[in-house]
Design a protein around this motif. Structure first.
Motif, short mmCIF file in Angstrom:
data_model
loop_
_atom_site.label_atom_id
_atom_site.label_comp_id
_atom_site.label_asym_id
_atom_site.label_seq_id
_atom_site.Cartn_x
_atom_site.Cartn_y
_atom_site.Cartn_z
N PHE A 296 0.84 -1.09 -0.05
CA PHE A 296 0.00 0.22 0.05
C PHE A 296 0.92 1.08 -0.05
CE2 PHE A 296 -2.55 -3.34 2.30
CZ PHE A 296 -3.59 -3.39 1.25
N ASN A 297 2.10 1.19 0.03
CA ASN A 297 3.20 2.07 0.33
C ASN A 297 2.64 3.23 1.33
OD1 ASN A 297 5.26 3.81 -0.63
ND2 ASN A 297 4.14 5.15 -2.05
N ALA A 298 2.49 2.76 2.44
CA ALA A 298 2.07 3.57 3.65
C ALA A 298 2.53 2.76 4.85
CB ALA A 298 0.56 3.74 3.70
N GLU A 299 2.39 3.42 5.82
CA GLU A 299 2.79 2.93 7.26
C GLU A 299 1.63 2.28 8.02
OE1 GLU A 299 6.00 2.62 7.99
OE2 GLU A 299 6.64 3.80 6.14
N VAL A 300 1.72 1.25 8.78
CA VAL A 300 0.59 0.83 9.52
C VAL A 300 0.33 1.95 10.49
CG1 VAL A 300 -0.18 -0.94 11.23
CG2 VAL A 300 1.31 -1.72 9.14
N GLU A 301 -1.08 2.26 10.79
CA GLU A 301 -1.38 3.20 11.79
C GLU A 301 -1.85 2.47 13.09
OE1 GLU A 301 -3.60 6.41 10.56
OE2 GLU A 301 -2.47 6.94 8.64
N THR A 302 -3.15 1.86 12.97
CA THR A 302 -3.57 1.39 14.13
C THR A 302 -4.25 -0.10 13.80
OG1 THR A 302 -3.72 3.66 15.31
CG2 THR A 302 -5.09 1.52 16.12
N TYR A 303 -5.33 0.14 13.09
CA TYR A 303 -6.19 -0.97 12.89
C TYR A 303 -6.03 -2.13 11.88
CZ TYR A 303 -8.76 2.31 15.71
OH TYR A 303 -9.12 3.09 16.91
N SER A 304 -5.31 -1.88 11.11
CA SER A 304 -5.10 -2.87 10.04
C SER A 304 -4.62 -4.38 10.55
CB SER A 304 -4.23 -2.47 8.78
OG SER A 304 -2.94 -2.31 9.17
N PRO A 305 -3.53 -4.31 11.19
CA PRO A 305 -3.34 -5.75 11.89
C PRO A 305 -4.28 -6.40 12.30
CG PRO A 305 -1.58 -4.06 12.62
CD PRO A 305 -2.78 -3.24 12.05
N ILE A 341 -0.86 -12.08 13.66
CA ILE A 341 0.20 -11.06 13.86
C ILE A 341 0.12 -10.28 15.01
CG2 ILE A 341 0.79 -8.60 12.70
CD1 ILE A 341 1.16 -11.03 10.88
N THR A 342 -0.93 -9.89 15.74
CA THR A 342 -1.32 -9.05 16.89
C THR A 342 -0.88 -9.84 18.14
OG1 THR A 342 -3.49 -9.66 16.71
CG2 THR A 342 -2.69 -7.61 15.69
N SER A 343 -1.10 -11.41 18.18
CA SER A 343 -1.01 -12.25 19.03
C SER A 343 -0.53 -13.67 18.92
CB SER A 343 -2.51 -12.14 19.96
OG SER A 343 -2.28 -13.15 21.07
N ARG A 344 0.26 -14.13 19.65
CA ARG A 344 0.58 -15.62 19.48
C ARG A 344 -0.66 -16.54 19.50
NH1 ARG A 344 5.01 -13.29 22.00
NH2 ARG A 344 7.10 -13.62 20.67
N SER A 345 -1.58 -15.96 20.21
CA SER A 345 -3.08 -17.13 20.48
C SER A 345 -4.27 -16.06 20.18
CB SER A 345 -3.03 -17.49 21.82
OG SER A 345 -4.11 -18.47 21.94
N ILE A 346 -4.78 -16.27 18.98
CA ILE A 346 -5.84 -15.65 18.52
C ILE A 346 -7.10 -16.71 19.07
CG2 ILE A 346 -7.72 -14.46 16.88
CD1 ILE A 346 -4.92 -13.05 17.16
N ALA A 347 -7.77 -16.35 19.87
CA ALA A 347 -8.75 -17.13 20.50
C ALA A 347 -10.06 -16.39 21.18
CB ALA A 347 -8.53 -18.10 21.62
N TYR A 348 -11.36 -17.02 21.31
CA TYR A 348 -12.46 -16.20 21.66
C TYR A 348 -13.10 -16.82 22.84
CZ TYR A 348 -12.01 -14.28 16.91
OH TYR A 348 -11.46 -13.78 15.72
N ASP A 349 -13.75 -16.15 23.56
CA ASP A 349 -14.54 -16.62 24.66
C ASP A 349 -15.95 -17.16 24.35
OD1 ASP A 349 -15.87 -14.26 25.04
OD2 ASP A 349 -14.75 -13.66 26.75
#
Length: 376
Positions: A296-305, A341-349
């Motif tokens: 995207f030729n842009a820096e990551v800001e907050t929400y995309s990950p 990307i954001t966590s080693r364990s994506i899981a839901y309660d």
């Protein structure tokens, strides 16, 4: 004879390839967020994360059962408006989406969630309001930690670490802003702080002189704002112009380059909380940032990950079920556990909230957001 043999060989090749081509199945993923208006920068960055995940899944020739599938993204602009959000949700359902990533705002995600629930379509939203996953729907999942966690951490931090005992709160009366401010206020009181004033505005306002003048009379140590950067930027400038010495603090929608740009020099010292850890500390943060910049030729800001991980979670659930049928992969999504990307364990309660995730406090120094502390 050579020409005839070459033609025959080409025909045989095309015939052999035909079954593989025919086996490719289109899976429609819905996406909605504000893509126009003052909050468009949030929605577009979120959309980029979804696009990157979809493109990578297609490049990898994702298999569901014995079929190669091609994910097709159906994007809609909900304008951060609840009524538009509900209309967009129904449109996407009518178009036959297999899963939904979004909406961005709590105010749009909450009413839209009923539409997806009625249709049995899993939804992973950026919404942070506790209400979103407290409605009893089995189809609602969250991409970021809720305001309950963020507000409680921020409120305790304000009292214990910033030494703020007298605190004024302003919110924009959206589901997000008011909800986050409520949770922050509860935590302030629990930590021994005092709420000396509670005011409200709206998510279109730019003049806060009357509100801030009323707050100035209470001589607060800190002013907390539940709302977006489009209001926070002008607000902190007017706060400084009125000679108010209180610290300024907000949630993740304040923690943006746009806030710093709108506030100018007045942004210096502002504090904001954000779900998760800083990008550089995320398990796949640096690699993701490089791929994001290349695409995207842009820096990551907050929400995309977070949007990227939400999309991957939905696709992974489909892979485990071997099907894009919502009724088939919904149980797999509810029980999902994978390294993101954001966590080693994506899981839901059981409610659809993320089981793990820290909160990071940031402060503007030298015109840049810098890390203060991460609370796990």
């Amino acid at each position: 004879m050579k020409i005839q043999l070459t033609t025959l060989a080409a025909a045989v090749t095309l015939f052999a390839a035909a079954p593989a081509m025919a086996a490719e199945t289109v899976v429609k993923l819905g996406f909605a967020a504000p893509l126009t208006g003052p909050q468009a920068h949030y929605g577009k960055e979120m959309q980029n994360g979804v696009v990157l995940a979809v493109e990578e899944a297609n490049a990898a020739k994702t298999m569901l059962g014995d079929k190669v599938v091609r994910f097709e993204l159906k994007s809609e602009d909900d304008m951060a408006d609840p009524r538009t959000g509900t209309a967009v949700a129904q449109k996407l359902v009518d178009e036959g989406i297999n899963g939904m990533i979004g909406h961005f705002n709590s105010g749009t995600s909450i009413p839209a969630s009923r539409v997806y629930s009625d249709a049995g379509i899993p939804q992973i939203a950026m919404a942070t309001s506790p209400v979103y996953t407290s409605q009893g729907y089995k189809t609602t999942f969250r991409a970021m930690t809720s305001d309950t966690q963020q507000g409680s951490v921020a409120g305790k931090f304000a009292v214990d670490k910033l030494g703020a005992k007298k605190i004024a709160i302003i919110d924009d009366r959206t589901a997000y802003g008011q909800g986050l401010a409520d949770e922050f206020g509860k935590a302030v009181k629990a930590a021994g702080g005092e709420i000396v004033k509670r005011e409200f505005t709206n998510d279109k306002a730019t003049d806060f002189a009357a509100i801030l003048t009323n707050i100035k009379k209470t001589n607060p140590d800190l002013i907390y704002f539940g709302g977006a950067d489009a209001q926070a930027g002008p607000m902190i400038k007017q706060l400084k112009q009125l000679g108010i010495q209180a610290k300024f603090m907000g949630g993740e929608m304040v923690k943006s380059p746009t806030f710093v740009s709108l506030a100018g020099d007045a942004a210096e010292g502002a504090i904001a909380s954000l779900a998760g850890v800083p990008l550089a500390q995320m398990p796949g943060g640096n690699d993701y940032a490089a791929r994001y910049k290349a695409r995207f030729n842009a820096e990551v800001e907050t929400y995309s990950p977070y949007a990227y991980d939400a999309t991957r979670a939905m696709i992974e659930a489909m892979k485990q079920a071997g099907s894009a049928d919502p009724s088939a992969y919904l149980p797999k999504l509810a029980a999902i556990q994978f390294a993101g990307i954001t966590s080693r364990s994506i899981a839901y309660d059981a409610k659809g909230d993320l089981k793990s995730g820290g909160i990071t406090l940031y402060q503007v120094k030298g015109g840049e957001w810098t890390v203060m502390e991460t609370v796990q």
